[in-house]
Each structure stands twice: as C-alpha cells, then as structure tokens.
Motif scaffolding. Sequence first.
Motif, short mmCIF file in Angstrom:
data_model
loop_
_atom_site.label_atom_id
_atom_site.label_comp_id
_atom_site.label_asym_id
_atom_site.label_seq_id
_atom_site.Cartn_x
_atom_site.Cartn_y
_atom_site.Cartn_z
N GLY A 44 -2.29 4.95 3.59
CA GLY A 44 -3.24 5.90 4.17
C GLY A 44 -2.85 7.36 3.98
N GLY A 45 -1.85 7.63 3.12
CA GLY A 45 -1.37 9.00 2.94
C GLY A 45 -2.46 9.98 2.50
N SER A 46 -3.47 9.47 1.82
CA SER A 46 -4.47 10.40 1.29
C SER A 46 -5.55 10.76 2.30
N THR A 83 -5.15 7.49 -6.12
CA THR A 83 -5.52 8.31 -4.97
C THR A 83 -6.48 9.42 -5.39
N SER A 116 0.84 -1.22 0.00
CA SER A 116 0.00 0.00 0.00
C SER A 116 0.86 1.25 0.00
N SER A 117 2.01 1.19 -0.61
CA SER A 117 2.86 2.37 -0.59
C SER A 117 3.64 2.52 -1.91
N SER A 118 3.41 3.64 -2.59
CA SER A 118 4.15 3.89 -3.84
C SER A 118 5.63 4.04 -3.55
N ALA A 174 1.40 11.88 0.30
CA ALA A 174 2.64 11.11 0.44
C ALA A 174 2.38 9.68 -0.01
N GLY A 175 3.37 9.06 -0.66
CA GLY A 175 3.17 7.69 -1.15
C GLY A 175 3.33 6.65 -0.07
N VAL A 176 2.57 6.81 1.00
CA VAL A 176 2.66 5.87 2.12
C VAL A 176 1.25 5.35 2.42
N ASN A 186 -1.71 3.80 -8.72
CA ASN A 186 -0.71 4.86 -8.59
C ASN A 186 0.61 4.48 -9.27
N ARG A 191 -5.78 1.16 -4.77
CA ARG A 191 -5.46 2.42 -5.44
C ARG A 191 -3.95 2.60 -5.60
N THR A 192 -3.17 1.98 -4.67
CA THR A 192 -1.72 2.08 -4.81
C THR A 192 -1.25 1.38 -6.08
N ASP A 223 -6.98 1.14 -0.20
CA ASP A 223 -5.63 1.69 -0.28
C ASP A 223 -4.73 0.74 -1.08
N GLN A 257 -0.38 10.36 -8.59
CA GLN A 257 -1.18 9.41 -7.81
C GLN A 257 -2.58 9.33 -8.40
N1 ASP Z 1 -1.11 4.47 -0.23
C1 ASP Z 1 -1.08 5.35 -1.35
C2 ASP Z 1 0.30 5.28 -2.02
O1 ASP Z 1 1.27 5.07 -1.37
C3 ASP Z 1 -1.41 6.77 -0.98
C4 ASP Z 1 -2.85 6.87 -0.55
O2 ASP Z 1 -3.71 6.98 -1.42
O3 ASP Z 1 -3.16 6.82 0.63
O4 ASP Z 1 0.41 5.43 -3.20
#
Ligand code: ASP
Length: 438
Positions: free
Chosen positions: A372-374, A329, A290-292, A368-370, A410, A406-407, A403, A326
């Motif tokens: 739950g970042g959105s 996202t 779940s992290s870009s 942020a690409g982490v 992304n 969607r990652t 998440d 993203q």
């Molecule tokens: N988890 C997504 C990412 O890292 C960011 C997000 O939409 O929360 O690309």
Amino acid sequence: MKRNVQRWILMGLVFGLASGLLANFLVGSNPEAQKSLKDVVESYIQPVGKIFLRLLFMTVLPLVFSCLALGVSELGNLRELGRMGVKTIVFTLLLSATSVGVGLLLVNVIQPGKGISSELKDGLFKEVEAKKEEISQKAGGGQVSRLESLVSSFIPQNPVASAVRAFDGEMLSFMFFALIFGIALGACRSERTGALTELLKGLYDVSMWLVGFALGLAPVGVAALTFSIAALLGGSILRTLGAYVLTVLLGLAIQQFVVYSLVLRVACGVNALRFFSSIRPVIVTAFSTSSSNATLPTTLHVARTSLGIPAKVANFVLTLGSTFNQNGTALFEGVTVLFLAQLYGVHLTLDQQVQVLLMSVLAGVGTAGVPGGSIPLIVPVLVSVGVPGEGIGVILGVDRFLDMCRTVLNVTGDLVAAQFVARGEPRMELSARAESPP
Ligand code: ASP
C-alpha cells in the motif's frame, strides 16, 4: 498496510457496496425517495468518509517532501555513482515512463470510468465542477506560451506558496522543489546536512505513522464512501470498478510480458522465456508479500544464482530499484488518476496527461516498497489535475489485489534493469567500482 487492516477494508467495501446498492434499489425511481437518500448521503454518510480522507490528506505534504528529497539525496552525488549509477537511473526512468504510457493508452482506449451516464452523476460530484474551470485554465488556458506555462508550473518561485496551493494545482512545483532540495542534500554532505537528513527521516517516519493511523480508519471510511457512490449511482458502479481492475491488470501484463520481453531481447540480449522461468520465486514472493523491500533478499539471490548477474551489479541495481524503480506502481497511479478523472467527468488535456505521466513516474520513485506504499502518493497526482482526492475511497477496496500484482511488475522491472546494466558493465570496472557503496 497490515494484512488484517486490508481484510477489514475489503469488508468495508463489500458492506458499503451491498448496502448502497440495496438503498438504491429500495428508492427505485421515486423522485421523493431519491432526494431524501441523496440528502442523507450528503449530510451524514459522506462526512464520515471525509474524516478518514482528511487524515490521509494532511500527511501528503510532509510525506511527499520527505520521500522525494530523501529518495533523491540517497542516490548521492551523480558523479560518485559513476557510469553504472547513471545508466541505472536513466534506464529506470525510461522503463517507468513506458509503463505509465502503456497504462494511459489503455485507459484512453478502454475508458473504464465512462460507463456512468451524466444524468446519474449530475450533482454527485458538484465540487468538481467548481474547480474544473480553474484547473483547466491553469493547464492550458490564458495567453502565455507553452514554454512559459511549463516553466511556471514546474519551477516554483516560492515553494511555501506552492505548498499552500498544492491541492489547487501546484503540487508539481512543490514536488520539483523537493527533488531539487534532495539533489542539493545529496551533493553537499557534511555533519550539518547529516542532521537535516536525519530530520527528514524522522519526518518520513512520523508521516508514515500517520498514514497507518488514517488507514486504520479506512474500513469505516471506505464503507461510507462506497455506500455513497453505490446508493447514488446504482449497479453501474460495479461494472465500472470491474473495468478499472481489468484495465490495470491488462496494463501490468503488457508491460510484464510484451515490453519487458522486447527490452530483454533487444537491449539486454537475454532470452525472455528463460528469464521469466528463472525468476518464478521472485514473482511468487512479490505477489504474496506485496512488498518490493520484503522481496529484496529473494530478488538478490535469484539475480546471482539463476540469472548470473555479477554480485556487484545485483547489489547496487536491485537495492536501489526496490524503492526507486517501481514500474507497476507508476502504471497503477497513472491508470487510477485517469480512471477517476473519467469517473468524475474531468476532461484531461494532452498536456495534463503528460503531467500525470511525469508525476506518476515521480510517485514511483518516492513510493516506499511496502504494501500500500503508493496510496498516499496518488492523492497529489489526483489533485494536481483537478480530480478530487476523495476518489481514492472508490478504489481502496480493490487495492489489495492490485497491490499484489503491481509489486510483481515492480520487482521484475528491477531485475530487467539489472540485466541491462550487467550487460554493458565490463567485469573489471565493476569490481573496481564496487568498493564505493551507492
Ligand atoms: N506494494 C508496492 C511495492 O512494495 C508499492 C505500492 O505500489 O504500493 O512495491
């Protein structure tokens, strides 16, 4: 968001839903009992959810400002980035806007938030009623021309005043100020502005820490919020949430397999089937982390070894894309805002939907690409069109799975952008420009 927090949030959702539905079932159609349940929910349960939400909301302004200003300033001077940079940015923004467009179209057609009758909702979303008129006047009412209202809703006269009224419809102009500030910061690099950049980085870190802290309370907050909704709305909330999840997934699938396939074929001259089969390791890594950002090493490796993208293009486009591009996202933000607007009975005009589109694209840039970042960045988009920020309590419980999905979009979007840039960039120029870092 840490994995065990997410597990607890999911448990909070299940607990809140189950106990809320049970309460709803127990009071049945007895008006006295219904009234007492409503009183208990409003006086004791909803305030518990509000503690968590308010902690989250208070980080929104510093976070939006630092994310956007830093994100844009790090793009550097546009001239310095050269043709490759401009192409990447324009292509990214177009892909993002298409992605949100697909999402918005689907919510308008499927209407996942409309499943609940207005009698059931009556009184539940009282506070929305008060704000609705004010916001719709700002959006389209009054005697001013479209251009005039566009200018005033975009360009702030006083950014501090916009910050103060950000939750009353002026978030967009506050974001605009952050963008302009970021462009200026990137353009005038010196020792002194370097200190300012460091300060913004510090502000960003502190805001993210606070978001993490607020999310630590999310399991209880989500349980309280979903209990309130399930107790008052009954079983229809389950169908509604299910329809929302399916709408997001359908949108992601259309962008991933239809839009990207077309773009790959028409704009990049690449066989889509071969592309998707080559990027399987990236899809699996993005889905599981779940992290870009965490997927970046795999994305870089696959771009070079399986897709044959020149290293200079891959390094530049993919590194930039892991935070800037993203698509998933942005789509998720757009669908969520429209879904919650439908759920709360807030009618959004076409102008307001365009505003949601623009802000979702920006939110995609700032996220942020982490994992739950959105989440914190949905709040500004919601409040800017008069939908209560509290709404995110409704979707947080199902966010973990969305998440992951969607990652995937992304990172696929990053690779599509890299394919596009790689096609048009002659090798000679590439290696010449490669020396200047992004
Ligand atoms: N988890 C997504 C990412 O890292 C960011 C997000 O939409 O929360 O690309």
